[in-house]
Design a protein around this motif. Sequence first.
Motif, short mmCIF file in Angstrom:
data_model
loop_
_atom_site.label_atom_id
_atom_site.label_comp_id
_atom_site.label_asym_id
_atom_site.label_seq_id
_atom_site.Cartn_x
_atom_site.Cartn_y
_atom_site.Cartn_z
N ASN A 1 0.84 -1.21 0.00
CA ASN A 1 0.00 0.00 0.00
C ASN A 1 0.87 1.25 0.00
O ASN A 1 0.59 2.23 0.67
CB ASN A 1 -0.95 0.00 1.19
CG ASN A 1 -2.01 -1.07 1.08
OD1 ASN A 1 -1.84 -2.07 0.38
ND2 ASN A 1 -3.12 -0.90 1.78
N ARG A 2 1.96 1.19 -0.75
CA ARG A 2 2.94 2.28 -0.92
C ARG A 2 3.63 2.64 0.38
O ARG A 2 4.11 3.76 0.55
CB ARG A 2 2.28 3.55 -1.52
CG ARG A 2 1.61 3.31 -2.85
CD ARG A 2 2.41 3.48 -4.09
NE ARG A 2 3.65 4.16 -4.04
CZ ARG A 2 4.73 3.76 -4.72
NH1 ARG A 2 4.70 2.66 -5.44
NH2 ARG A 2 5.84 4.44 -4.65
N MET A 3 3.74 1.68 1.32
CA MET A 3 4.49 1.88 2.56
C MET A 3 5.54 0.77 2.69
O MET A 3 5.30 -0.36 2.27
CB MET A 3 3.56 1.86 3.77
CG MET A 3 2.58 3.02 3.82
SD MET A 3 1.43 2.92 5.22
CE MET A 3 0.31 1.64 4.65
N THR A 4 6.66 1.10 3.30
CA THR A 4 7.71 0.11 3.53
C THR A 4 7.48 -0.60 4.86
O THR A 4 7.44 0.04 5.91
CB THR A 4 9.09 0.79 3.53
OG1 THR A 4 9.28 1.48 2.29
CG2 THR A 4 10.20 -0.22 3.72
N ASN A 5 7.28 -1.91 4.78
CA ASN A 5 7.09 -2.75 5.98
C ASN A 5 6.11 -2.14 6.98
O ASN A 5 6.45 -1.85 8.12
CB ASN A 5 8.44 -3.01 6.65
CG ASN A 5 9.43 -3.72 5.75
OD1 ASN A 5 9.04 -4.35 4.78
ND2 ASN A 5 10.71 -3.61 6.07
N PRO A 6 4.85 -1.96 6.57
CA PRO A 6 3.87 -1.33 7.48
C PRO A 6 3.44 -2.27 8.60
O PRO A 6 3.16 -3.45 8.36
CB PRO A 6 2.70 -1.01 6.54
CG PRO A 6 2.80 -2.01 5.44
CD PRO A 6 4.26 -2.27 5.25
N LEU A 7 3.36 -1.71 9.79
CA LEU A 7 2.98 -2.47 10.99
C LEU A 7 1.65 -1.96 11.51
O LEU A 7 1.53 -0.78 11.87
CB LEU A 7 4.06 -2.31 12.07
CG LEU A 7 3.77 -2.87 13.46
CD1 LEU A 7 3.60 -4.38 13.42
CD2 LEU A 7 4.88 -2.48 14.44
N GLY A 8 0.63 -2.83 11.52
CA GLY A 8 -0.62 -2.50 12.18
C GLY A 8 -1.53 -1.55 11.43
O GLY A 8 -2.39 -0.92 12.04
N PHE A 9 -1.37 -1.43 10.11
CA PHE A 9 -2.22 -0.55 9.31
C PHE A 9 -3.47 -1.29 8.84
O PHE A 9 -3.48 -2.51 8.72
CB PHE A 9 -1.47 -0.02 8.08
CG PHE A 9 -0.55 1.12 8.37
CD1 PHE A 9 -0.92 2.42 8.05
CD2 PHE A 9 0.68 0.92 8.97
CE1 PHE A 9 -0.08 3.48 8.31
CE2 PHE A 9 1.53 1.97 9.24
CZ PHE A 9 1.15 3.27 8.91
N ASP A 10 -4.51 -0.52 8.59
CA ASP A 10 -5.67 -1.07 7.88
C ASP A 10 -5.26 -1.14 6.41
O ASP A 10 -5.23 -0.14 5.71
CB ASP A 10 -6.88 -0.15 8.07
CG ASP A 10 -8.12 -0.68 7.37
OD1 ASP A 10 -8.00 -1.66 6.62
OD2 ASP A 10 -9.21 -0.11 7.57
N LEU A 11 -4.99 -2.33 5.94
CA LEU A 11 -4.47 -2.52 4.58
C LEU A 11 -5.55 -2.90 3.58
O LEU A 11 -5.28 -2.94 2.38
CB LEU A 11 -3.38 -3.61 4.59
CG LEU A 11 -2.15 -3.32 5.44
CD1 LEU A 11 -1.26 -4.55 5.52
CD2 LEU A 11 -1.38 -2.13 4.91
N GLY A 12 -6.77 -3.18 4.07
CA GLY A 12 -7.80 -3.64 3.15
C GLY A 12 -7.32 -4.88 2.43
O GLY A 12 -6.87 -5.86 3.05
N LYS A 13 -7.38 -4.86 1.11
CA LYS A 13 -6.75 -5.91 0.30
C LYS A 13 -5.35 -5.41 -0.04
O LYS A 13 -5.20 -4.48 -0.85
CB LYS A 13 -7.56 -6.17 -0.97
CG LYS A 13 -8.97 -6.68 -0.70
CD LYS A 13 -9.77 -6.79 -2.00
CE LYS A 13 -11.18 -7.26 -1.72
NZ LYS A 13 -12.01 -7.29 -2.97
N PRO A 14 -4.30 -5.97 0.55
CA PRO A 14 -2.96 -5.40 0.38
C PRO A 14 -2.55 -5.34 -1.08
O PRO A 14 -2.80 -6.27 -1.86
CB PRO A 14 -2.06 -6.36 1.17
CG PRO A 14 -2.96 -7.07 2.11
CD PRO A 14 -4.29 -7.15 1.43
#
Length: 941
Positions: free
Chosen positions: A4-17
């Motif tokens: 989702n245009r983030m580097t190694n995201p932790l704990g985000f609402d990613l929806g369908k990644p």
Amino acid sequence: MKTNRMTNPLGFDLGKPRLSFVTFDTAATKQTAAQIQVALDEEFTNIVFDSGVSEAIDSLAFELPINLEPSTRYYWQVTVWADNGDKATSELAWFETAKLTEPWSAKWISPVLDKEIHPVLIREFDLPKEIVSARAYVCGLGLYEMEINGEKAGDEYLTPYFNAYDKWLQYQTYDITGLIKTGQNTVEVCLGNGLYKGRFGFEGGETEIYGDQFALLCEIVINHADGTTTVINSDDSWKARKSQILFSGIYDGEIYDTSTNDATCYDVKEFDLGYNRLKARLSLPVVVKEELKPIEVIITPAGETVLDMGQNMVGWVQFKANATKGSEIVLQYAELLQEGNFYQDNLRTAKAEFRYISNGEESTVRPHFTFYGFRYVKVSGWNGEVNKEDFTGCVLYSDMDQTGSIETSNRLVNRLFLNALWGQKGNFLDVPTDCPQRDERMGWTGDAQVFSGTAAFNMDTYAFFSKYGYDLAQEQAALDGMVPMVVPMATVKGGGSSAWGEAATVIPWNVYLHYGDKAILEQQFESMKGWVDFIKRADDASGAKRLWTTGFHFGDWLALDGEDPNSPMGGTETAFISSAYYCYSSMLVAKAARVLGKEMAQEYEELSNEVRAAIQSEYYTLTGRLALNTQTALVVSLFMDLVPKEHRDRLATDLHERLKKDKNHLKTGFVGTPYLCRVLSENGDNDLAYTLLLNKDYPSWLYAVTMGATTIWERWNSVLPDGKISGTDMNSLNHYAYGSIVEWMYRYVAGINPVEDKPGFRHVRLAPQPDYRLKYAKASLDSAAGLYESQWELTKDGQLTFKFVIPFNATATVELPDADMENVQVNRKSLSSLGVIASQNGKKVQVELHSGTWEFEYMPEVEYIKYYSTHMPLSELASNDEVKSVLEETVPQAASLPREMLTNLGHQSLRELSHMPFLPISVEILDELDLKLKEIKVVVQ
């Protein structure tokens, strides 16, 4: 590699990644296949998804077709095959889910203390078993910081950030494995006011906008080596103590008293905030992205000690304190000095200060629940001489990668670019604020809309704007499609203004154009459509004229052509502006619908066409004259394609003449400025676009630069030539909207243009438009598709050279200006011998290129090195001593014009003025003069 245009995201609402990646360091030109694998472990023994070798994988956005489990880390890697046989496998990337649908076992708690007392909420616990991993899921209101065993959890500040708290609450996830230990542990969460319950909002603001009680929700999950799990929940077993932070506020700052340490424990109570509004985070972390040291310690004429940071910045100053117990150190923050003295009047009611009361121990001190916009810091109460080495400026903004850069031969232009970049740094602090220093700092939608294109060139703004768009849609849904003036709304309840409401349509479209991921359009489509439907209902209610003539509109905000000099609304009729945006937004909805495969695309395209026809009927004569003769009206007509096609040239000429009447200086506000130079360059007036860029006197972009600005100002004359501030009511020195000129610099100076039907820079149009007043220009763009470079140089003998770097798996259409195919060399060979597709298109040579490095050189068909002539503005002729002596010899009446007349008429050429009764000059003399002037080269400083 980004999720989702983030580097190694932790704990985000990613929806369908959506997984994206960039391949580099290969001589290959394109990807032939790719394979994505996802596993639950770093060794990839537990693979949960394998795409297989596939030709269909798009590196811009691959939607991962798996059901995500809560609180789970997924590792992923990519293998890419290229057309030359190269094969490469990436390093590992990961993303980790939050709680998802997993129910909360923690309870909301609030301290049993007076609601004005800042609390620290505490829980001690014992862990007798070995720890494998630990996570904390936390939301604290208004703002919070968490420490475990005396160490701060995470590196971000001002959590849980700024959004419509009445609609949704974000919680953050922390990996606290390295902070938890076997044995005794202590978790402490300190709470501050923030915009949730502190003073915030327009016209001085209000308190307790969203709530009146401090509150915490905290769930700590510890996994042990034996397979068991310990959960520490916030509940009424926690305790509270009074914080050493006695006061915090976004506008007023913070009082931090370490001189007393009240260890008295107070109870906490469970607090019924419910869980319905809770959502895993969307906000990027706000972190200290850079650190600056003061460049000088100033003793002002008033005897004040002031730090000069050398840069208008946002964040705070951290300092090393070694003061006696009970002594108070005060830092006050400001943007400028007046008569050499510290000055805060333009901050209105914001105190913008930090008060620290010492415990007598040497320590490093910073604020916790506030931020400041400043260049200057007044220091009071310091023990002994102030040493600048004891102070560090912490630059705070949302964690976005810088993607673009521009450099030219002109140092003022380079500073202008940096000013716009620093304006973005300072104002992209979770929401795109209008200013970071005074009692406002709000997410005005108009500012965000006009700057969104520039923002996406400068930084990777996908996740930032995704969060802002989500918040906008939440607010809008409760307003029947109306877009508020401000997001989050806080105390500003109005909305529905054109250009401001277009944040709903323009921002998602710009994000899609730059990153090529249609998920942003899917997320925002109902919001985009809802805004246009809101306008259409207003139109229908007023008689279905297909013009938008009702409601309040800001108009061309802060333009300089209004009849009333005290009005900020500009001289362009607001109904024209609102109707133009009605047409523009309807077309953007149609385009978004087409991308998403929605049948309603035709409906909104027809609506847009109906609005355009109504505008043409109302505002244009049969010969193409526009009824409104303002720069902005003409610019908007051309940019938004409102003018009948057969009359575009007429309107472009009218814009040229309008600018000439305005002495080739801009008069545009928020609506016209973003498009002004773009329209000029696109319609044959590129030299005039450069003139506007390079003007140094008011009003111009470089005026502020010559006045020492290090960010973009709110007003064209925020500071007057004598150094005095022009007013205090609405005057920010860090207000990024006019920094939108930088998008023109990327698109036309450097020539890097995204293409709608191949978004995300998979294909680009590289079409620089050089001008003799810059010797060279170069830009780089680390786009979603990879790194582009574009540079050009005008050599001493008049040749044009270009260098383009096109990344792997991308293509470009290059347009070389004023070129003849037969004379163009590419990589030191002729175009015809290189085997690329090239064509002569009028005065341009068009070349289709694949990835690689390409260098072009040729002698242009028109002279780019300029010599003085009678066609140039008289003021430009008079500024050169050698030219002046030729004028004195040939046309003494022109050389001896009074200064006042030169000021008023100097924007006109000598040939234009030669028809005036006070300056009759024959054509023969003008031709003779041109022959003499032809020997004198224009030297640009």
